[in-house]
Design an enzyme around this catalytic site. Structure first.
Site, PDB file in Angstrom:
ATOM      1  N   LYS A 125       0.824  -1.207   0.000  1.00  0.00           N
ATOM      2  CA  LYS A 125       0.000   0.000   0.000  1.00  0.00           C
ATOM      3  C   LYS A 125       0.860   1.259   0.000  1.00  0.00           C
ATOM      4  CE  LYS A 125      -4.072  -2.218   1.922  1.00  0.00           C
ATOM      5  NZ  LYS A 125      -3.567  -3.585   1.749  1.00  0.00           N
ATOM      6  N   LYS A 160      -8.396   1.824   5.200  1.00  0.00           N
ATOM      7  CA  LYS A 160      -7.936   0.437   5.214  1.00  0.00           C
ATOM      8  C   LYS A 160      -6.631   0.306   5.988  1.00  0.00           C
ATOM      9  CE  LYS A 160      -6.317   1.066   0.419  1.00  0.00           C
ATOM     10  NZ  LYS A 160      -6.459   0.558  -0.978  1.00  0.00           N
ATOM     11  N   ARG A 210      -6.564  -5.165 -12.069  1.00  0.00           N
ATOM     12  CA  ARG A 210      -5.246  -5.698 -11.750  1.00  0.00           C
ATOM     13  C   ARG A 210      -4.426  -5.714 -13.038  1.00  0.00           C
ATOM     14  NH1 ARG A 210      -2.924  -9.028  -8.065  1.00  0.00           N
ATOM     15  NH2 ARG A 210      -3.741  -7.443  -6.641  1.00  0.00           N
ATOM     16  N   ARG A 225     -11.857  -6.329 -11.484  1.00  0.00           N
ATOM     17  CA  ARG A 225     -12.570  -7.027 -10.419  1.00  0.00           C
ATOM     18  C   ARG A 225     -13.724  -6.139  -9.969  1.00  0.00           C
ATOM     19  NH1 ARG A 225      -7.186  -7.485  -7.164  1.00  0.00           N
ATOM     20  NH2 ARG A 225      -7.146  -5.393  -8.063  1.00  0.00           N
ATOM     21  N   ARG A 233     -16.066  -3.519  -2.240  1.00  0.00           N
ATOM     22  CA  ARG A 233     -14.773  -4.091  -2.591  1.00  0.00           C
ATOM     23  C   ARG A 233     -14.876  -4.949  -3.846  1.00  0.00           C
ATOM     24  NH1 ARG A 233     -13.853  -7.228   2.872  1.00  0.00           N
ATOM     25  NH2 ARG A 233     -16.020  -7.743   2.319  1.00  0.00           N
ATOM     26  N   ASP A 273      -2.783  -2.211  -8.972  1.00  0.00           N
ATOM     27  CA  ASP A 273      -4.234  -2.053  -8.882  1.00  0.00           C
ATOM     28  C   ASP A 273      -4.616  -0.636  -9.290  1.00  0.00           C
ATOM     29  OD1 ASP A 273      -4.339  -4.631  -8.018  1.00  0.00           O
ATOM     30  OD2 ASP A 273      -4.679  -4.153  -5.915  1.00  0.00           O
ATOM     31  N   GLU A 281      -2.732   0.441  -5.268  1.00  0.00           N
ATOM     32  CA  GLU A 281      -1.760  -0.431  -4.612  1.00  0.00           C
ATOM     33  C   GLU A 281      -0.792  -0.966  -5.655  1.00  0.00           C
ATOM     34  OE1 GLU A 281      -3.369  -3.598  -2.250  1.00  0.00           O
ATOM     35  OE2 GLU A 281      -4.889  -2.331  -1.292  1.00  0.00           O
TER      36      GLU A 281
END
Length: 316
Positions: A125, A160, A210, A225, A233, A273, A281
């Site tokens: 992260k 997070k 991704r 995703r 999420r 990501d 990320e």
């Protein structure tokens, strides 16, 4: 080549989607010899090289009994042509210690992918801080006051933990601030733990992409995703739907900026990501999504990885 995979126990693999399994299958098809160990099997003793309790394995092609294994033996990591660190997160103290053992093995001649020092230097992260031009509004802090100020400015935010995986511990707080105080207390534990806070990106509805980078180059397809139902999420582990799609111009721009930097540091494989054109990320410990992309597009990601691995070993 003789390959050693440092990974979770094989019994825990879900081979229908596991990326490490896809790597093994491609390697065996190319005639490479496979061995496995867990991080718990690594050891070092003065006067000896870093060793591991390894098992030589062969894939059977069956769905259930998918591998056969030889009895466990002790082997020096430097005796393998390549060692692949594929232990899943979390990046805890034991993972950290494993990277030091692997780095000692490097000093003894082992070739480790991804490089242990690079794994330590790129918390997944926090790695985005190096590329501020590619990310959305982001805050990393222990201060509850800073988090409240960030929420007041951006109204709709994501919080997070820095050591989460698979979407674990992610919270969304909208403009009404409902439960913000309780969420802060849960995540930062009275200032004992740092928290990442990001402006909510509504483009998550189109997917948390991704983007895989292998040997500094982007795989031509990513896996979007997409969150399902009322879920915020997109992580596959949280029930997200994975939809493979060609890279956009922005995805390629991001890969071009990040890929060469990661490759130079010894990160053969990374998963970036991207939500709404913003990097959220940079995953380097055990990036996934090989099988989903291959199954939906025909692009053999494991083959691209094997090509890069073979080239890296030849160039070592």
């Amino acid at each position: 080549m003789k390959l050693l995979f440092v990974a979770d126990p094989l019994a825990s693999f879900k081979i229908a989607k596991d990326t490490t399994f896809a790597m093994m299958r491609e390697a065996q098809q190319r005639g490479h010899a496979l061995a496995v160990c867990t991080p718990q099997g690594l050891s070092w003793q003065q006067g000896l090289r870093v060793q591991a309790r390894v098992q030589d394995i062969a894939l059977t092609g069956q769905a259930d009994d998918w591998f056969s294994a030889q009895p466990e033996r002790l082997a020096a990591l430097a005796d393998f042509d390549a060692v692949l660190m594929r232990k899943d997160p979390p990046f805890d103290s034991e993972y950290f210690y494993a990277t030091h053992l692997l780095e000692q093995a490097e000093r003894e001649g082992a070739r480790v992918f991804n490089r242990p020092r690079a794994l330590r230097d790129h918390p997944e992260k926090l790695a985005v801080m190096e590329f501020p031009q590619l990310i959305g509004p982001t805050l990393v802090t222990r201060s509850s006051a800073d988090i409240r100020a960030f929420h007041a400015q951006h109204q709709d935010i994501i919080l997070k933990p820095l050591d989460g995986m698979g979407g674990m511990g992610i919270f969304r707080v909208k403009a009404d601030g409902l439960n913000l105080g309780s969420i802060i207390e849960t995540l930062n534990r009275d200032g004992a733990q740092s928290v990442m806070v990001q402006k909510f990106l509504p483009e998550i509805a189109q997917g948390d992409k991704r983007v895989l980078i292998i040997g500094g180059q982007a795989v031509p397809y990513c896996l979007a995703r997409i969150p399902q139902g009322n879920e915020v999420r997109g992580n596959l582990a949280a029930g997200g739907l994975g939809v493979a799609q060609p890279l956009s111009a922005r995805d390629q721009e991001i890969a071009n900026a990040i890929g060469p930097v990661l490759q130079q540091r010894g990160l053969l494989l990374a998963g970036v990501d991207v939500i709404g054109g913003c990097v959220t990320e940079i995953n380097v410990t055990s990036p996934t999504c090989f099988q989903e992309i291959t199954q939906q597009t025909g692009c053999n990601v494991a083959s691209l990885f094997a090509d890069a691995l073979e080239a890296a070993v030849r160039g070592a």
